[in-house]
Design an enzyme around this catalytic site. Structure first.
Site, PDB file in Angstrom:
ATOM      1  N   LYS A  89       0.062  14.191   1.535  1.00  0.00           N
ATOM      2  CA  LYS A  89      -1.179  14.404   1.296  1.00  0.00           C
ATOM      3  C   LYS A  89      -1.601  16.113   0.914  1.00  0.00           C
ATOM      4  O   LYS A  89      -2.578  16.571   0.197  1.00  0.00           O
ATOM      5  CB  LYS A  89      -2.245  13.900   2.220  1.00  0.00           C
ATOM      6  N   THR A 113      -9.201   6.121  -1.928  1.00  0.00           N
ATOM      7  CA  THR A 113     -10.414   5.616  -1.998  1.00  0.00           C
ATOM      8  C   THR A 113     -11.456   6.592  -1.706  1.00  0.00           C
ATOM      9  O   THR A 113     -12.541   6.372  -2.152  1.00  0.00           O
ATOM     10  CB  THR A 113     -10.633   4.203  -1.108  1.00  0.00           C
ATOM     11  N   LYS A 159      -9.292  13.253   4.985  1.00  0.00           N
ATOM     12  CA  LYS A 159      -8.265  12.183   4.970  1.00  0.00           C
ATOM     13  C   LYS A 159      -7.287  12.372   6.233  1.00  0.00           C
ATOM     14  O   LYS A 159      -7.122  13.449   6.613  1.00  0.00           O
ATOM     15  CB  LYS A 159      -7.583  12.126   3.723  1.00  0.00           C
ATOM     16  N   HIS A 196       0.741  -1.343  -0.145  1.00  0.00           N
ATOM     17  CA  HIS A 196      -0.018   0.105  -0.052  1.00  0.00           C
ATOM     18  C   HIS A 196       0.942   1.378   0.109  1.00  0.00           C
ATOM     19  O   HIS A 196       0.195   2.319   0.048  1.00  0.00           O
ATOM     20  CB  HIS A 196      -1.062  -0.070   1.152  1.00  0.00           C
ATOM     21  N   LYS A 211     -15.409   7.713  -3.715  1.00  0.00           N
ATOM     22  CA  LYS A 211     -16.609   7.816  -2.782  1.00  0.00           C
ATOM     23  C   LYS A 211     -17.356   9.051  -3.305  1.00  0.00           C
ATOM     24  O   LYS A 211     -18.618   9.016  -3.203  1.00  0.00           O
ATOM     25  CB  LYS A 211     -16.606   7.771  -1.112  1.00  0.00           C
TER      26      LYS A 211
HETATM   27  C1  26M Z   1       2.898   1.011  10.473  1.00  0.00           C
HETATM   28  C2  26M Z   1       3.536   0.865  11.563  1.00  0.00           C
HETATM   29  C3  26M Z   1       3.130   0.914  12.998  1.00  0.00           C
HETATM   30  C4  26M Z   1       1.888   1.181  13.073  1.00  0.00           C
HETATM   31  C5  26M Z   1       1.156   1.472  11.939  1.00  0.00           C
HETATM   32  C6  26M Z   1       1.560   1.361  10.738  1.00  0.00           C
HETATM   33  C7  26M Z   1       0.663   1.412   9.659  1.00  0.00           C
HETATM   34  C8  26M Z   1      -0.816   1.376   9.800  1.00  0.00           C
HETATM   35  C9  26M Z   1      -1.585   1.744   8.780  1.00  0.00           C
HETATM   36  C10 26M Z   1       1.102   2.031   8.493  1.00  0.00           C
HETATM   37  C11 26M Z   1       0.389   2.320   7.447  1.00  0.00           C
HETATM   38  C12 26M Z   1      -0.962   2.338   7.606  1.00  0.00           C
HETATM   39  O1  26M Z   1      -1.827   2.408   6.539  1.00  0.00           O
HETATM   40  C13 26M Z   1      -1.309   2.896   5.325  1.00  0.00           C
HETATM   41  C14 26M Z   1      -2.518   3.258   4.695  1.00  0.00           C
HETATM   42  O2  26M Z   1      -3.834   3.574   4.902  1.00  0.00           O
HETATM   43  N1  26M Z   1      -2.561   3.333   3.044  1.00  0.00           N
HETATM   44  C15 26M Z   1      -3.444   3.533   2.240  1.00  0.00           C
HETATM   45  O3  26M Z   1      -3.951   2.346   1.699  1.00  0.00           O
HETATM   46  C16 26M Z   1      -4.999   2.790   0.944  1.00  0.00           C
HETATM   47  C17 26M Z   1      -5.558   1.375   0.584  1.00  0.00           C
HETATM   48  O4  26M Z   1      -4.926   0.776  -0.103  1.00  0.00           O
HETATM   49  C18 26M Z   1      -4.524   3.563  -0.226  1.00  0.00           C
HETATM   50  O5  26M Z   1      -5.961   3.943  -0.909  1.00  0.00           O
HETATM   51  C19 26M Z   1      -3.983   4.726   0.118  1.00  0.00           C
HETATM   52  O6  26M Z   1      -3.559   5.648  -1.000  1.00  0.00           O
HETATM   53  C20 26M Z   1      -2.743   4.406   1.174  1.00  0.00           C
HETATM   54  O7  26M Z   1      -2.228   5.538   1.616  1.00  0.00           O
END
Ligand code: 26M
Length: 824
Positions: free
Chosen positions: A562, A667, A556, A363, A671
């Site tokens: 962003k 995403t 967001k 991601h 929406k």
């Molecule tokens: C990492 C380390 C420690 C604690 C938390 C994290 C972590 C948690 C969530 C790192 C990333 C996380 O999420 C990233 C995210 O939301 N990415 C998004 O994913 C979406 C679905 O694919 C995309 O639409 C977005 O572009 C992308 O930023």
């Protein structure tokens, strides 16, 4: 005698009332005399829950007997939001319940809003997982989600004096949607030591033990599909001390405190969701969470497989496991450990099964977000897994060396182990090596991972291991539930709600683009949704906004990439322009409301500064009589799923303005367009595919392209850069103290002026401003605008998460739907 279940069916409002009242009086032990909204919610939820449970049991039984492949979606986050509205719409009895509640003296909206969001996620990645569960069930795929049952979800955001303050989100007070399974437990080992012995067959075996044991307890939640009785399972693991409440041996020998401390230590594992969504911090507790969840889930999956008595070679024909980002990567060495150490398979045989089982979804390409764990930490916490990771790496590197004998540097580049001080395990590489497919989440993103972070791996494995599955959203929650009036209008034109199960049918709306009544209704619905949002803003921000103004929304997570800073600088620019106008000139200005929302990670200072700036700018502009209705700026507190359901339908334009090449997909852009809004965006993530679908005349693109970003950054570094003059004026205004003490915002301004402007705010500023002006002109021509929005809605079919799940099922999981028997 046990063949029949006693389903508490209801079909009429009277029957619904009976069920709800029965639950209020008996399950909750409350008298109807003091039935408040909370009790009415509980009664309604429990009545619908009964309906779901019957179908849930049947679905699970059917899937067990069908003996076909299942998919397990491993995600540390499921951002589910509320469940009742979704359950009512899926069961199809929302109207019945509404009438019943009215009889009891309640309004449906008030009852729905009693429910707390299940906020077990940060943002896009967690919400995607939730949309996937909805699609999997709606399409009848046999699928389970696995995650942690956090006692605290993502924090609640309060804005105090313009600053973000984090408040704990304790959401489990009353949660009728979960079922504790105290009989489904797994003991998980941490720390300890590894030893070797020779078994009865003379085979060398490895055991890992003598560590700390924590018990995982399963909590299940039903996931109903839309227009089908299929009801899948989301299993959340909760941690507790392995010896139960507290250790009585310790208790009796006077070590009461130690016993309680042990208990707390165990419970800490599932206590809280980490609120970062990008920065990797390497905390031991986070690694413990990851292993605890992976190990419990794999034990559960393997236990289920073993019940079938099939040989191990069939494992990957029965089980597909999808890794949502690298967070569950430890599942790879864990499955290898189960197969080799516990089940006695040979290494190669086991490894073939592992690779055939896993798929990995990436991601992000942001380097600071790529997970790495220090070797000493893994050695300490999971000594056997570190050995297995080293063995996986050694075999992989041997293979690479053989394939590319002349390339000296490649081994260091692709090694799972980074030779730093201390050494680090690169989780993304382990995930690639341990999976049979790797996918990105939008076309540009999938191309980028192949040319940047995984370039060498494309060479090693060939391009077919890498693929794209463009993200999608569920039209049930994001159209039917969030925007019932629009959903109904569409149904009236398309002859029913079938389009909610096949979103490509929306294309038939194009035929109505010139239909006067339809256009009027479409426009009226957008206006009503804006009135509702305006009411919300008045209630929560105390700012009166004109629903006829252009509603410009950016909601967001707050992150430099962003670029909410680009938006707020643009707002300041607009303010300066208005301030310089004569009364005559002001008459021609398109009134606008700039709406922001989103959480900053608690330790992310720059993001918090952006929130503060937005609030300060709002305070000044909203109070400026010379500006009046021409410009209002609000920051909506505590943006979450249920608030998105109000905000998204009320937007005219939404901002998806990341530096090109940084937003994997996005995403919410989907929406907003699905709800009759247009997008201002960069050529990034799914914006590009949205443009392909709706046509470039129906989207407002601006800014530099991904392919030019690297060069621009280099140029900034080598020869410096000239700040955009309009942006310069904005900075001068900030520095002059117009929005309060300028010192508070200096880090933000300096990151652009003095520190290279990594996210290219200055480079894109002019183009952003020009495009916003174009939007004003376009919005003024209402008829053209309405045409754009209708055509866009009609062309959004591709972005259903149903399409997306079908692609995963065919390309990655190789699974088939299992349709429930239908009546008649
Ligand atoms: C990492 C380390 C420690 C604690 C938390 C994290 C972590 C948690 C969530 C790192 C990333 C996380 O999420 C990233 C995210 O939301 N990415 C998004 O994913 C979406 C679905 O694919 C995309 O639409 C977005 O572009 C992308 O930023």
């Amino acid at each position: 005698a046990w063949k029949k279940h006693s389903a508490r069916e209801f079909k009429t409002k009277e029957e619904f009332e009976n069920e709800a009242v029965r639950h209020i009086e008996t399950t909750l032990a409350r008298s109807l005399f003091n039935c408040d909204e909370a009790a009415a919610y509980a009664g309604t939820a429990l009545a619908f829950r009964d309906r779901l449970v019957i179908e849930w049991n049947k679905t699970q039984q059917r899937q067990t007997f069908a003996d076909q492949k299942r998919v397990y979606y491993l995600s540390l986050e499921f951002l589910m939001g509320r469940a009742l509205d979704n359950a009512m719409l899926n069961v199809g009895l929302k109207d019945v319940a509404k009438e019943g509640l009215a009889d009891l003296g309640f309004r449906m909206e008030d009852i729905i809003s009693q429910e707390r969001d299940a906020a077990l996620g940060n943002g896009g990645l967690g919400r995607l997982a939730a949309c996937f569960l909805d699609s999997l069930a709606s399409l009848n795929y046999p699928a389970w989600g696995y995650a942690l049952r956090y006692r605290y979800g993502i924090f609640k955001q309060e804005i105090v004096d313009g600053y973000q303050v984090e408040v704990p989100d304790y959401w489990l007070d009353f949660n009728p949607w979960e079922f504790p399974r105290h009989d489904v437990t797994v003991d998980i080992n941490f720390y300890g030591s590894v030893s070797q012995y020779v078994d009865d067959d003379g085979k060398q075996r490895t055991v890992w033990d003598n560590g700390e044991i924590v018990t995982a307890v399963a909590y299940d939640a039903p996931i109903p599909g839309y227009g089908t009785t299929t009801t899948n399972n989301l299993r959340l693991w909760s941690s507790k001390a392995s010896h139960g409440e507290f250790d009585f041996t310790k208790f009796n020998s006077g070590e009461y405190e130690q016993s309680v401390a042990d208990q707390q230590r165990a419970e800490t594992i599932s206590a809280v969701l980490y609120p970062n969504d990008s920065l990797e911090r390497g905390k031991e507790l986070r690694l413990k969470q990851q292993y605890f969840w992976c190990a419990a889930s794999l034990f559960d999956i393997v236990r289920r497989f073993k019940k079938s008595k099939k040989p191990w070679k069939d494992f990957a024909n029965q089980v597909a496991i999808q890794l949502n980002d690298t967070h569950p990567t430890l599942a790879i060495p864990e499955l290898q450990r189960i197969l080799v150490d516990l089940e006695g398979l040979g290494w190669d045989e086991a490894w073939t099964i592992v690779q055939a089982t896993f798929g990995y979804t990436n991601h992000t390409v942001l380097p600071e977000a790529l997970e790495k764990w220090s070797v000493p930490l893994i050695q300490h916490l999971l000594p056997r897994h570190l050995q297995i990771i080293y063995e996986i790496n050694s075999q992989f590197l041997q293979y690479v060396e053989k394939s590319f004998p002349k390339e000296k540097d490649i081994l260091g580049r692709v090694s799972i182990i980074e030779e730093s001080q201390p050494k680090m395990v690169r989780m993304a590489y382990l995930a690639v090596i341990g999976s049979h497919k790797v996918n990105g989440v939008a076309e540009l993103h999938s191309d980028l991972i192949k040319t940047t972070i995984f370039k060498d791996f494309v060479k090693i494995y060939g391009p077919d291991k890498f693929t794209n599955v463009t993200n999608g959203i569920t039209p049930r929650r994001w159209l039917h539930q969030a925007n019932p009036k629009l959903s109904e209008l569409i149904a009236s034109k398309l002859g029913g709600y079938e389009y909610l199960r096949d979103l490509t049918l929306l294309h038939k709306l194009e035929a109505f683009v010139d239909d006067k009544d339809f256009r009027k209704d479409f426009q009226a619905i957008k206006y009503a949704n804006k009135v509702r949002l305006a009411q919300y803003i008045l209630e929560h921000n105390g700012v009166k906004v004109n629903p006829a103004a252009l509603f410009d929304v950016q909601v967001k997570r707050i992150h430099e990439y962003k670029r909410q800073q680009l938006n707020i600088f643009g707002v300041i620019h607009r303010y300066l322009e208005i301030k310089a106008m004569s009364a005559e000139q002001k008459k021609k200005v398109q009134p606008r409301v700039s709406i922001f929302g989103g959480k900053a990670a608690p330790g992310y200072w720059m993001a918090k500064t952006v929130i503060h700036l937005v609030n300060q700018v709002g305070k000044v502009i909203n109070a400026d009589k010379e500006v009046g209705d021409l410009l209002k700026v609000v920051f909506l507190e505590d943006y979450n799923v249920s608030k998105a359901e109000i905000i998204v339908p009320g937007s005219d334009i939404s901002e998806h303005i990341s530096t090109a090449g940084t937003e994997a997909s996005g995403t919410s852009n989907m929406k907003f367009v699905l709800n009759g809004g247009l997008v201002i965006g960069t050529c990034d993530g799914a914006n590009i595919e949205i443009t392909r679908e709706v046509g470039e005349e129906n989207i407002f693109l601006f800014g530099n392209l991904a392919e030019d970003v690297e060069d621009l950054r280099e140029a900034h570094h080598k020869q410096g850069f000239e700040l955009d003059p309009l942006l310069k004026r904005v900075f001068e205004t900030i520095r002059s103290g117009t929005f309060g003490d300028a010192g508070q915002f200096s880090a933000l301004v300096d990151s652009i002026v003095d520190h290279g402007d990594y996210y290219l705010v200055s480079d894109d500023f002019k183009s952003y401003i020009d495009t916003q002006n174009l939007i004003d002109q376009s919005y003024a021509k209402q008829e053209e605008w309405v045409t754009k929005t209708i055509l866009s809605v009609a062309r959004m079919g591709f972005f259903s998460s149903d399409r997306c799940i079908d692609e995963y099922a065919e390309m990655i999981w190789n699974i088939e739907p299992l349709k429930p028997e239908t009546n008649g």
